[in-house]
Design a protein around this motif. Structure first.
Motif, PDB file in Angstrom:
ATOM      1  N   LEU A 119     -20.500 -23.208 -17.342  1.00 60.24           N
ATOM      2  CA  LEU A 119     -19.290 -22.749 -16.656  1.00 60.24           C
ATOM      3  C   LEU A 119     -19.407 -21.323 -16.135  1.00 60.24           C
ATOM      4  N   GLY A 120     -20.565 -20.717 -16.280  1.00 62.43           N
ATOM      5  CA  GLY A 120     -20.732 -19.358 -15.799  1.00 62.43           C
ATOM      6  C   GLY A 120     -19.915 -18.343 -16.580  1.00 62.43           C
ATOM      7  N   LEU A 121     -19.786 -18.541 -17.896  1.00 54.99           N
ATOM      8  CA  LEU A 121     -18.980 -17.659 -18.736  1.00 54.99           C
ATOM      9  C   LEU A 121     -19.847 -16.686 -19.520  1.00 54.99           C
ATOM     10  N   LEU A 122     -20.949 -16.280 -18.950  1.00 55.66           N
ATOM     11  CA  LEU A 122     -21.879 -15.395 -19.643  1.00 55.66           C
ATOM     12  C   LEU A 122     -21.692 -13.932 -19.266  1.00 55.66           C
ATOM     13  N   PRO A 155     -22.290 -32.778  -7.703  1.00 59.93           N
ATOM     14  CA  PRO A 155     -21.348 -31.973  -6.927  1.00 59.93           C
ATOM     15  C   PRO A 155     -19.894 -32.285  -7.260  1.00 59.93           C
ATOM     16  N   GLY A 156     -19.155 -31.222  -7.596  1.00 64.27           N
ATOM     17  CA  GLY A 156     -17.744 -31.364  -7.912  1.00 64.27           C
ATOM     18  C   GLY A 156     -17.446 -31.611  -9.372  1.00 64.27           C
ATOM     19  N   VAL A 157     -18.484 -31.706 -10.221  1.00 64.98           N
ATOM     20  CA  VAL A 157     -18.280 -31.911 -11.659  1.00 64.98           C
ATOM     21  C   VAL A 157     -18.970 -30.771 -12.394  1.00 64.98           C
ATOM     22  N   HIS A 158     -18.193 -30.002 -13.146  1.00 63.61           N
ATOM     23  CA  HIS A 158     -18.736 -28.858 -13.860  1.00 63.61           C
ATOM     24  C   HIS A 158     -19.102 -29.236 -15.295  1.00 63.61           C
ATOM     25  N   ASN A 159     -20.159 -28.564 -15.778  1.00 63.81           N
ATOM     26  CA  ASN A 159     -20.471 -28.599 -17.211  1.00 63.81           C
ATOM     27  C   ASN A 159     -20.799 -30.016 -17.695  1.00 63.81           C
TER      28      ASN A 159
END
Length: 281
Positions: free
Chosen positions: A215-218, A25-29
């Protein structure tokens, strides 16, 4: 950030694809870069080197999860203006932090390639192959970040070398490398390290493009506010960007090991890097 169910952190390095993304939680990728086949029948050691986005949103629950990694070192690749605006949080975790900016901050923007691309740094695609595979006049970029990746290839060698040497210090591992979201600056730094260890470019590219999922960049463009409060777009990474970076680094010197030696890394330091970050398969 949406990910698949996350297995035990200690096993992450042996996994592939989306299963490598760790839920903290709180750390992406976040993921372990271990598990890839390396030179001489070895593999990259799991549990030694991780990559992620910044720790500025790390929650107490996330810190408990992050503690499982046993991190001794966090290398922050962001610029000083970014760090002042969004400092990492540790919640008491006993890791040592070091700032090694991959890029300098540009006027009214930052060392984040997503926003620095708008500052038009002094970089071109001179010498890149044209449509017939021959070098010639600068080609028009196919991706907005191509000039920035060319720029990183030309100027980021010294900080990447400093990062490698930080990892070689006694007790530095396990270590985490991160920038703002862990895709561009972290992507090329990890690519240099994996390439120096003899990891195949296809595997390095697979690890690199996994950031788009992490990162949800799709799908639709993702907007964010930079440290100056300016609305920016976070651009997905593309294999061609990494290929461009690798052509302008290892391609110019014949190998990533030769590129690092050109920067000043000694043969003993390279041997030590392999010793620390790889193991028998």
């Amino acid at each position: 950030m949406e990910t698949t169910d996350t297995p035990a952190i200690s096993a992450a390095g042996a996994l592939t694809g989306s299963e490598r993304l760790l839920d903290v939680p709180g750390v992406h990728n976040l993921r372990d870069v271990g598990g890839f086949a390396a030179a001489d029948g070895r593999r990259v050691r799991a549990g030694a080197l991780y990559r992620s986005g910044a720790l500025g949103e790390l929650t107490p629950e996330g810190a408990e999860r992050l503690a499982e990694l046993g991190l001794n070192t966090v290398v922050d690749l962001r610029s000083e203006p970014e760090i002042r605006r969004w400092p990492d949080l540790s919640h008491g975790l006993p890791f040592s932090s070091v700032n090694l900016p991959t890029l300098p901050p540009f006027e009214a923007t930052s060392g984040n390639p997503d926003s620095a691309v708008d500052a038009s740094p002094d970089a071109s695609l001179d010498g890149e192959p044209d449509a017939d595979g021959q070098g010639g006049a600068p080609a028009a970029p196919h991706h907005p970040l191509e000039p920035m990746y060319a720029f990183m290839a030309d100027v980021a060698g010294p900080p990447i070398l400093a990062c490698v040497r930080r990892l070689l210090e006694p007790g530095a591992l396990p270590a985490l490398l991160h920038c703002a979201v862990g895709k561009d600056r972290t992507g090329v730094t990890v690519a240099v390290i994996l390439s120096a260890l003899g990891v195949d470019e296809a595997d390095i590219t697979d690890d690199y493009v996994l950031s788009n999922l992490g990162l949800g960049l799709l799908g639709e463009p993702v907007h964010y506010l930079d440290e100056h409060g300016v609305d920016r777009i976070s651009r997905p990474v593309h294999p061609d960007l990494l290929a461009l970076f690798l052509r302008r680094t290892s391609g110019r010197y014949g190998s990533m090991q030769a590129y690092l030696r050109h920067l000043g890394l000694t043969s003993e330091e390279l041997r030590r890097l392999r010793e620390l970050l790889t193991e028998s398969a």
